[in-house]
Design a protein around this motif. Sequence first.
Motif, PDB file in Angstrom:
ATOM      1  N   TRP A  41      40.641  39.935  44.722  1.00  0.00           N
ATOM      2  CA  TRP A  41      41.130  40.007  43.351  1.00  0.00           C
ATOM      3  C   TRP A  41      42.644  39.858  43.340  1.00  0.00           C
ATOM      4  O   TRP A  41      43.341  40.542  44.067  1.00  0.00           O
ATOM      5  CB  TRP A  41      40.733  41.334  42.711  1.00  0.00           C
ATOM      6  CG  TRP A  41      39.270  41.415  42.454  1.00  0.00           C
ATOM      7  CD1 TRP A  41      38.335  42.035  43.224  1.00  0.00           C
ATOM      8  CD2 TRP A  41      38.565  40.814  41.370  1.00  0.00           C
ATOM      9  NE1 TRP A  41      37.091  41.873  42.683  1.00  0.00           N
ATOM     10  CE2 TRP A  41      37.196  41.126  41.532  1.00  0.00           C
ATOM     11  CE3 TRP A  41      38.941  40.044  40.267  1.00  0.00           C
ATOM     12  CZ2 TRP A  41      36.221  40.703  40.635  1.00  0.00           C
ATOM     13  CZ3 TRP A  41      37.972  39.621  39.377  1.00  0.00           C
ATOM     14  CH2 TRP A  41      36.623  39.953  39.562  1.00  0.00           C
ATOM     15  N   THR A  42      43.143  38.964  42.508  1.00  0.00           N
ATOM     16  CA  THR A  42      44.573  38.714  42.383  1.00  0.00           C
ATOM     17  C   THR A  42      44.959  38.790  40.914  1.00  0.00           C
ATOM     18  O   THR A  42      44.336  38.119  40.076  1.00  0.00           O
ATOM     19  CB  THR A  42      44.924  37.303  42.913  1.00  0.00           C
ATOM     20  OG1 THR A  42      44.439  37.184  44.253  1.00  0.00           O
ATOM     21  CG2 THR A  42      46.404  37.052  42.880  1.00  0.00           C
ATOM     22  N   ARG A  48      45.343  39.783  33.502  1.00  0.00           N
ATOM     23  CA  ARG A  48      44.373  38.778  33.950  1.00  0.00           C
ATOM     24  C   ARG A  48      44.239  38.841  35.469  1.00  0.00           C
ATOM     25  O   ARG A  48      45.230  38.784  36.191  1.00  0.00           O
ATOM     26  CB  ARG A  48      44.818  37.383  33.529  1.00  0.00           C
ATOM     27  CG  ARG A  48      43.870  36.281  33.969  1.00  0.00           C
ATOM     28  CD  ARG A  48      44.403  34.908  33.541  1.00  0.00           C
ATOM     29  NE  ARG A  48      43.731  33.839  34.202  1.00  0.00           N
ATOM     30  CZ  ARG A  48      42.647  33.213  33.748  1.00  0.00           C
ATOM     31  NH1 ARG A  48      42.130  33.576  32.601  1.00  0.00           N
ATOM     32  NH2 ARG A  48      42.102  32.232  34.415  1.00  0.00           N
ATOM     33  N   TRP A  49      42.995  38.950  35.940  1.00  0.00           N
ATOM     34  CA  TRP A  49      42.701  39.016  37.367  1.00  0.00           C
ATOM     35  C   TRP A  49      41.708  37.923  37.707  1.00  0.00           C
ATOM     36  O   TRP A  49      40.728  37.711  36.990  1.00  0.00           O
ATOM     37  CB  TRP A  49      42.098  40.370  37.732  1.00  0.00           C
ATOM     38  CG  TRP A  49      43.048  41.507  37.534  1.00  0.00           C
ATOM     39  CD1 TRP A  49      43.812  42.104  38.478  1.00  0.00           C
ATOM     40  CD2 TRP A  49      43.318  42.183  36.305  1.00  0.00           C
ATOM     41  NE1 TRP A  49      44.549  43.115  37.917  1.00  0.00           N
ATOM     42  CE2 TRP A  49      44.270  43.178  36.579  1.00  0.00           C
ATOM     43  CE3 TRP A  49      42.868  42.030  34.982  1.00  0.00           C
ATOM     44  CZ2 TRP A  49      44.767  44.031  35.597  1.00  0.00           C
ATOM     45  CZ3 TRP A  49      43.363  42.871  34.004  1.00  0.00           C
ATOM     46  CH2 TRP A  49      44.300  43.864  34.321  1.00  0.00           C
ATOM     47  N   VAL A  58      35.437  32.610  41.608  1.00  0.00           N
ATOM     48  CA  VAL A  58      34.100  32.985  41.149  1.00  0.00           C
ATOM     49  C   VAL A  58      34.110  33.652  39.780  1.00  0.00           C
ATOM     50  O   VAL A  58      33.082  33.706  39.121  1.00  0.00           O
ATOM     51  CB  VAL A  58      33.356  33.869  42.176  1.00  0.00           C
ATOM     52  CG1 VAL A  58      33.078  33.084  43.442  1.00  0.00           C
ATOM     53  CG2 VAL A  58      34.107  35.143  42.470  1.00  0.00           C
ATOM     54  N   GLY A  59      35.257  34.166  39.354  1.00  0.00           N
ATOM     55  CA  GLY A  59      35.294  34.781  38.035  1.00  0.00           C
ATOM     56  C   GLY A  59      36.670  35.280  37.670  1.00  0.00           C
ATOM     57  O   GLY A  59      37.581  35.309  38.492  1.00  0.00           O
ATOM     58  N   VAL A  60      36.760  35.676  36.404  1.00  0.00           N
ATOM     59  CA  VAL A  60      38.028  36.141  35.849  1.00  0.00           C
ATOM     60  C   VAL A  60      37.767  37.400  35.029  1.00  0.00           C
ATOM     61  O   VAL A  60      36.779  37.483  34.300  1.00  0.00           O
ATOM     62  CB  VAL A  60      38.662  35.062  34.943  1.00  0.00           C
ATOM     63  CG1 VAL A  60      39.895  35.578  34.225  1.00  0.00           C
ATOM     64  CG2 VAL A  60      38.998  33.823  35.753  1.00  0.00           C
ATOM     65  N   VAL A  61      38.672  38.366  35.161  1.00  0.00           N
ATOM     66  CA  VAL A  61      38.678  39.544  34.301  1.00  0.00           C
ATOM     67  C   VAL A  61      39.972  39.491  33.502  1.00  0.00           C
ATOM     68  O   VAL A  61      41.039  39.234  34.059  1.00  0.00           O
ATOM     69  CB  VAL A  61      38.607  40.853  35.123  1.00  0.00           C
ATOM     70  CG1 VAL A  61      38.778  42.065  34.210  1.00  0.00           C
ATOM     71  CG2 VAL A  61      37.304  40.944  35.896  1.00  0.00           C
ATOM     72  N   SER A  85      34.900  48.578  36.635  1.00  0.00           N
ATOM     73  CA  SER A  85      33.525  48.263  36.237  1.00  0.00           C
ATOM     74  C   SER A  85      33.370  46.779  35.919  1.00  0.00           C
ATOM     75  O   SER A  85      32.318  46.190  36.188  1.00  0.00           O
ATOM     76  CB  SER A  85      33.065  49.138  35.070  1.00  0.00           C
ATOM     77  OG  SER A  85      33.840  48.906  33.920  1.00  0.00           O
ATOM     78  N   ALA A  86      34.404  46.143  35.390  1.00  0.00           N
ATOM     79  CA  ALA A  86      34.342  44.692  35.141  1.00  0.00           C
ATOM     80  C   ALA A  86      34.240  43.939  36.467  1.00  0.00           C
ATOM     81  O   ALA A  86      33.423  43.031  36.614  1.00  0.00           O
ATOM     82  CB  ALA A  86      35.571  44.241  34.356  1.00  0.00           C
ATOM     83  N   LYS A  87      35.059  44.334  37.435  1.00  0.00           N
ATOM     84  CA  LYS A  87      34.994  43.707  38.755  1.00  0.00           C
ATOM     85  C   LYS A  87      33.631  43.952  39.399  1.00  0.00           C
ATOM     86  O   LYS A  87      33.058  43.055  40.009  1.00  0.00           O
ATOM     87  CB  LYS A  87      36.102  44.263  39.660  1.00  0.00           C
ATOM     88  CG  LYS A  87      37.499  43.822  39.280  1.00  0.00           C
ATOM     89  CD  LYS A  87      38.503  44.511  40.199  1.00  0.00           C
ATOM     90  CE  LYS A  87      39.921  44.095  39.947  1.00  0.00           C
ATOM     91  NZ  LYS A  87      40.855  44.805  40.847  1.00  0.00           N
ATOM     92  N   ALA A  88      33.112  45.168  39.250  1.00  0.00           N
ATOM     93  CA  ALA A  88      31.826  45.525  39.865  1.00  0.00           C
ATOM     94  C   ALA A  88      30.681  44.683  39.302  1.00  0.00           C
ATOM     95  O   ALA A  88      29.735  44.364  40.023  1.00  0.00           O
ATOM     96  CB  ALA A  88      31.542  47.004  39.663  1.00  0.00           C
ATOM     97  N   GLN A  89      30.752  44.304  38.019  1.00  0.00           N
ATOM     98  CA  GLN A  89      29.690  43.476  37.454  1.00  0.00           C
ATOM     99  C   GLN A  89      29.638  42.127  38.171  1.00  0.00           C
ATOM    100  O   GLN A  89      28.565  41.657  38.546  1.00  0.00           O
ATOM    101  CB  GLN A  89      29.889  43.259  35.958  1.00  0.00           C
ATOM    102  CG  GLN A  89      28.763  42.439  35.351  1.00  0.00           C
ATOM    103  CD  GLN A  89      28.934  42.168  33.865  1.00  0.00           C
ATOM    104  OE1 GLN A  89      29.909  42.575  33.245  1.00  0.00           O
ATOM    105  NE2 GLN A  89      27.966  41.472  33.292  1.00  0.00           N
TER     106      GLN A  89
END
Length: 102
Positions: A41-42, A48-49, A58-61, A85-89
């Motif tokens: 995660w960056t 924005r991560w 693979v995804g963005v939070v 929890s967003a990252k965990a999803q």
Amino acid sequence: MHTHSQARRPRRDHDGTDALRSLLLVLAEVHPMSLRDGILWTETDDGRWEGSSGPDLVGVVSWSDRYSVHSTGGEVNGQHSTLDSAKAQLEGWMRWIDSTAG
């Protein structure tokens, strides 16, 4: 006599195995990535991560009034009250992809 709509109706699968098998084949072709590399995660901007596995995004939070998570292919979308929890999803979805890949 069959009408056009009746002839095109998909065969019913009572226990869902055919549908699941088809979904897994599609996911394996669309998502060759794996958690073997983990998700790094960056934080790219304020609020924005980006999550990457190896060379693949693979995804963005992102943060607005809640943490929103989206996978790059659009399969994962969610709203969360915490960043973890967003990252965990997304990480859970990647683990599921790995477990079904064979």
